[in-house]
Design a protein around this motif. Structure first.
Motif, PDB file in Angstrom:
ATOM      1  N   ALA A  15     -49.634 -12.429  -6.393  1.00  0.00           N
ATOM      2  CA  ALA A  15     -49.666 -11.926  -5.018  1.00  0.00           C
ATOM      3  C   ALA A  15     -50.398 -12.858  -4.060  1.00  0.00           C
ATOM      4  CB  ALA A  15     -50.328 -10.548  -4.981  1.00  0.00           C
ATOM      5  N   VAL A  16     -51.176 -13.797  -4.591  1.00  0.00           N
ATOM      6  CA  VAL A  16     -52.031 -14.611  -3.720  1.00  0.00           C
ATOM      7  C   VAL A  16     -51.222 -15.662  -2.980  1.00  0.00           C
ATOM      8  CG1 VAL A  16     -53.921 -16.274  -3.693  1.00  0.00           C
ATOM      9  CG2 VAL A  16     -54.095 -14.203  -5.083  1.00  0.00           C
ATOM     10  N   LEU A  17     -50.400 -16.411  -3.687  1.00  0.00           N
ATOM     11  CA  LEU A  17     -49.666 -17.507  -3.054  1.00  0.00           C
ATOM     12  C   LEU A  17     -48.722 -17.036  -1.953  1.00  0.00           C
ATOM     13  CD1 LEU A  17     -48.894 -19.839  -6.095  1.00  0.00           C
ATOM     14  CD2 LEU A  17     -50.519 -20.225  -4.235  1.00  0.00           C
ATOM     15  N   PRO A  18     -47.916 -15.985  -2.148  1.00  0.00           N
ATOM     16  CA  PRO A  18     -47.067 -15.538  -1.041  1.00  0.00           C
ATOM     17  C   PRO A  18     -47.860 -15.081   0.177  1.00  0.00           C
ATOM     18  CG  PRO A  18     -46.299 -14.625  -3.113  1.00  0.00           C
ATOM     19  CD  PRO A  18     -47.625 -15.256  -3.383  1.00  0.00           C
ATOM     20  N   VAL A  19     -48.953 -14.349  -0.052  1.00  0.00           N
ATOM     21  CA  VAL A  19     -49.758 -13.867   1.068  1.00  0.00           C
ATOM     22  C   VAL A  19     -50.415 -15.035   1.793  1.00  0.00           C
ATOM     23  CG1 VAL A  19     -51.785 -12.498   1.691  1.00  0.00           C
ATOM     24  CG2 VAL A  19     -50.151 -11.610   0.025  1.00  0.00           C
ATOM     25  N   ALA A  20     -50.946 -15.998   1.029  1.00  0.00           N
ATOM     26  CA  ALA A  20     -51.579 -17.160   1.648  1.00  0.00           C
ATOM     27  C   ALA A  20     -50.574 -17.987   2.446  1.00  0.00           C
ATOM     28  CB  ALA A  20     -52.239 -18.025   0.576  1.00  0.00           C
ATOM     29  N   THR A  21     -49.370 -18.136   1.899  1.00  0.00           N
ATOM     30  CA  THR A  21     -48.329 -18.872   2.620  1.00  0.00           C
ATOM     31  C   THR A  21     -47.945 -18.164   3.905  1.00  0.00           C
ATOM     32  OG1 THR A  21     -47.456 -19.695   0.513  1.00  0.00           O
ATOM     33  CG2 THR A  21     -46.006 -19.836   2.426  1.00  0.00           C
ATOM     34  N   PHE A  22     -47.812 -16.849   3.840  1.00  0.00           N
ATOM     35  CA  PHE A  22     -47.447 -16.071   5.024  1.00  0.00           C
ATOM     36  C   PHE A  22     -48.522 -16.172   6.102  1.00  0.00           C
ATOM     37  CE2 PHE A  22     -47.431 -11.970   7.312  1.00  0.00           C
ATOM     38  CZ  PHE A  22     -46.160 -12.056   7.876  1.00  0.00           C
ATOM     39  N   ILE A  23     -49.786 -16.058   5.695  1.00  0.00           N
ATOM     40  CA  ILE A  23     -50.879 -16.165   6.665  1.00  0.00           C
ATOM     41  C   ILE A  23     -50.920 -17.569   7.270  1.00  0.00           C
ATOM     42  CG2 ILE A  23     -53.395 -16.117   6.927  1.00  0.00           C
ATOM     43  CD1 ILE A  23     -53.476 -13.928   4.817  1.00  0.00           C
ATOM     44  N   GLY A  24     -50.690 -18.585   6.433  1.00  0.00           N
ATOM     45  CA  GLY A  24     -50.657 -19.954   6.946  1.00  0.00           C
ATOM     46  C   GLY A  24     -49.550 -20.156   7.971  1.00  0.00           C
ATOM     47  N   LEU A  25     -48.379 -19.589   7.722  1.00  0.00           N
ATOM     48  CA  LEU A  25     -47.275 -19.704   8.678  1.00  0.00           C
ATOM     49  C   LEU A  25     -47.605 -19.004   9.990  1.00  0.00           C
ATOM     50  CD1 LEU A  25     -44.186 -19.148   6.336  1.00  0.00           C
ATOM     51  CD2 LEU A  25     -44.902 -21.283   7.428  1.00  0.00           C
ATOM     52  N   LEU A  26     -48.261 -17.853   9.904  1.00  0.00           N
ATOM     53  CA  LEU A  26     -48.664 -17.153  11.133  1.00  0.00           C
ATOM     54  C   LEU A  26     -49.651 -17.985  11.945  1.00  0.00           C
ATOM     55  CD1 LEU A  26     -49.105 -13.429   9.992  1.00  0.00           C
ATOM     56  CD2 LEU A  26     -47.246 -14.419  11.332  1.00  0.00           C
ATOM     57  N   ILE A  27     -50.586 -18.631  11.258  1.00  0.00           N
ATOM     58  CA  ILE A  27     -51.568 -19.470  11.958  1.00  0.00           C
ATOM     59  C   ILE A  27     -50.876 -20.653  12.631  1.00  0.00           C
ATOM     60  CG2 ILE A  27     -53.567 -20.971  11.637  1.00  0.00           C
ATOM     61  CD1 ILE A  27     -54.476 -19.076   9.405  1.00  0.00           C
ATOM     62  N   LEU A  28     -49.959 -21.301  11.899  1.00  0.00           N
ATOM     63  CA  LEU A  28     -49.210 -22.419  12.489  1.00  0.00           C
ATOM     64  C   LEU A  28     -48.374 -21.960  13.679  1.00  0.00           C
ATOM     65  CD1 LEU A  28     -48.020 -24.328   9.285  1.00  0.00           C
ATOM     66  CD2 LEU A  28     -49.787 -25.034  10.920  1.00  0.00           C
ATOM     67  N   TRP A  29     -47.771 -20.812  13.563  1.00  0.00           N
ATOM     68  CA  TRP A  29     -46.968 -20.242  14.650  1.00  0.00           C
ATOM     69  C   TRP A  29     -47.824 -20.020  15.888  1.00  0.00           C
ATOM     70  CZ3 TRP A  29     -43.697 -15.144  13.790  1.00  0.00           C
ATOM     71  CH2 TRP A  29     -43.004 -14.862  14.955  1.00  0.00           C
ATOM     72  N   GLU A  30     -48.994 -19.413  15.693  1.00  0.00           N
ATOM     73  CA  GLU A  30     -49.897 -19.139  16.825  1.00  0.00           C
ATOM     74  C   GLU A  30     -50.374 -20.442  17.468  1.00  0.00           C
ATOM     75  OE1 GLU A  30     -52.003 -16.713  19.448  1.00  0.00           O
ATOM     76  OE2 GLU A  30     -50.740 -15.999  17.810  1.00  0.00           O
ATOM     77  N   LEU A  31     -50.750 -21.410  16.633  1.00  0.00           N
ATOM     78  CA  LEU A  31     -51.234 -22.691  17.168  1.00  0.00           C
ATOM     79  C   LEU A  31     -50.127 -23.428  17.917  1.00  0.00           C
ATOM     80  CD1 LEU A  31     -53.439 -23.964  14.192  1.00  0.00           C
ATOM     81  CD2 LEU A  31     -54.221 -23.045  16.391  1.00  0.00           C
ATOM     82  N   ALA A  32     -48.907 -23.408  17.383  1.00  0.00           N
ATOM     83  CA  ALA A  32     -47.798 -24.097  18.051  1.00  0.00           C
ATOM     84  C   ALA A  32     -47.509 -23.483  19.410  1.00  0.00           C
ATOM     85  CB  ALA A  32     -46.555 -24.052  17.158  1.00  0.00           C
ATOM     86  N   CYS A  33     -47.525 -22.154  19.483  1.00  0.00           N
ATOM     87  CA  CYS A  33     -47.269 -21.490  20.770  1.00  0.00           C
ATOM     88  C   CYS A  33     -48.346 -21.831  21.792  1.00  0.00           C
ATOM     89  CB  CYS A  33     -47.184 -19.974  20.569  1.00  0.00           C
ATOM     90  SG  CYS A  33     -45.713 -19.422  19.686  1.00  0.00           S
ATOM     91  N   ARG A  34     -49.596 -21.966  21.355  1.00  0.00           N
ATOM     92  CA  ARG A  34     -50.693 -22.268  22.273  1.00  0.00           C
ATOM     93  C   ARG A  34     -50.730 -23.753  22.652  1.00  0.00           C
ATOM     94  NH1 ARG A  34     -54.613 -18.207  22.711  1.00  0.00           N
ATOM     95  NH2 ARG A  34     -54.256 -16.425  21.313  1.00  0.00           N
ATOM     96  N   LEU A  35     -50.540 -24.625  21.661  1.00  0.00           N
ATOM     97  CA  LEU A  35     -50.632 -26.063  21.935  1.00  0.00           C
ATOM     98  C   LEU A  35     -49.477 -26.563  22.787  1.00  0.00           C
ATOM     99  CD1 LEU A  35     -51.850 -27.426  18.470  1.00  0.00           C
ATOM    100  CD2 LEU A  35     -53.183 -27.204  20.575  1.00  0.00           C
ATOM    101  N   PHE A  36     -48.278 -26.083  22.511  1.00  0.00           N
ATOM    102  CA  PHE A  36     -47.098 -26.561  23.240  1.00  0.00           C
ATOM    103  C   PHE A  36     -46.729 -25.659  24.413  1.00  0.00           C
ATOM    104  CE2 PHE A  36     -46.620 -28.181  18.881  1.00  0.00           C
ATOM    105  CZ  PHE A  36     -46.517 -29.543  19.147  1.00  0.00           C
ATOM    106  N   ALA A  37     -47.556 -24.645  24.667  1.00  0.00           N
ATOM    107  CA  ALA A  37     -47.351 -23.739  25.814  1.00  0.00           C
ATOM    108  C   ALA A  37     -45.920 -23.195  25.845  1.00  0.00           C
ATOM    109  CB  ALA A  37     -47.675 -24.443  27.121  1.00  0.00           C
ATOM    110  N   ILE A  38     -45.469 -22.694  24.700  1.00  0.00           N
ATOM    111  CA  ILE A  38     -44.122 -22.141  24.618  1.00  0.00           C
ATOM    112  C   ILE A  38     -44.080 -20.831  25.393  1.00  0.00           C
ATOM    113  CG2 ILE A  38     -42.338 -21.276  23.050  1.00  0.00           C
ATOM    114  CD1 ILE A  38     -43.501 -23.086  20.909  1.00  0.00           C
ATOM    115  N   PRO A  39     -43.142 -20.680  26.313  1.00  0.00           N
ATOM    116  CA  PRO A  39     -43.065 -19.423  27.078  1.00  0.00           C
ATOM    117  C   PRO A  39     -42.834 -18.236  26.156  1.00  0.00           C
ATOM    118  CG  PRO A  39     -41.696 -21.127  28.069  1.00  0.00           C
ATOM    119  CD  PRO A  39     -42.131 -21.661  26.742  1.00  0.00           C
TER     120      PRO A  39
END
Length: 262
Positions: A15-39
């Motif tokens: 259960a650890v690897l899927p959850v960690a991967t999912f959380i990592g993708l959410l963090i990357l998603w949030e950072l990309a939206c903020r850094l690139f100012a995606i509407p």
């Protein structure tokens, strides 16, 4: 066990690897939206999507989720009732298989989205057409997998039962169906998620409640965060139904999981 081995064991837990991967993708998603100012109307960040949940009161969420869940379950159960007798007939009779299987393939090959408006016009705008649309999407995997499982029974067992003059119903219920249980549950896991898709497709065509209707309405009103929050709820609903079928298999048919893993 040393600390290093304990950390390694925890990191490799199922259960650890899927959850960690999912959380990592959410963090990357949030950072990309903020850094690139995606509407937000193009791609809202996870934090904005979470804000979309609060914009809708709990009573509305419950009404939409219940409407989609109810139609999905009725269509799913109807597909089970229809699929099992058809699969048994296909496994028992080669003539029936040759006559009916091409028709089933044609039905499955027909885009349900294209015929959904016709079904709505013919059957009206109630629950019945939405249940039929859901059933059309979900029944084919059940028929194919169940038939495959029934035919996977060792032929020597079938010959033994017939040499003992066992009734046909005993051959099916006590020999063929137990061998088909792993195949049936594999199909059930697929079909139960497809049932949610079928319910949403029906709601896109004609509905006043449901998550599909909610997403379509929110998008038309340019409330993109709410539409994405509805999509998240849909994914959670599908995952919950998948896990529910998996739990039923583990509780009532644990031997089928052992056979399936061979």
């Amino acid at each position: 066990m040393s600390t290093r081995n304990a950390i390694r064991h925890a990191a490799t837990a199922p259960a650890v690897l899927p959850v960690a991967t999912f959380i990592g993708l959410l963090i990357l998603w949030e950072l990309a939206c903020r850094l690139f100012a995606i509407p937000s109307y193009v791609l809202p960040s996870p934090s904005r999507i979470m804000g979309g949940f609060g914009a809708v009161d709990a009573a509305r969420w419950f009404a939409h989720v219940w409407s989609t869940f109810r139609v999905a379950m009725m269509g799913f159960l109807l597909s089970i009732v229809i699929s099992l007798p058809i699969a048994i007939a296909l496994a028992r009779s080669e003539v029936f298989s040759r006559a009916v299987y091409p028709i089933l393939v044609v039905i499955q090959s027909t885009p349900v989205v294209a015929i959904a408006p016709i079904i709505i016009v013919v059957m009206g705008a109630g629950d019945l057409p939405r249940v039929v649309i859901t059933c059309l999407i979900t029944f084919f995997p059940l028929v194919v997998s169940t038939t495959t499982g029934l035919l996977a029974t060792p032929p020597e067992l079938i010959e033994l039962s017939r040499s003992l003059r066992a009734p046909v119903w005993r051959e099916i219920t006590q020999i063929r169906l137990p061998y088909a249980v792993p195949y049936i549950f594999s199909a059930l896991k697929i079909s139960v998620t497809l049932s949610v898709i079928g319910a949403v497709v029906a709601e896109f065509v004609a509905a006043e409640k449901g998550l599909g209707y909610f997403i379509q309405f929110s998008t038309s009103m340019f409330q993109i965060q709410q539409a994405w929050s509805g999509l998240v709820v849909l994914v959670l609903l599908s995952l919950s139904l998948f896990q529910a079928v998996n739990l039923i298999q583990r509780v009532f048919f644990p031997w089928s999981i052992a056979r399936q893993s061979r």
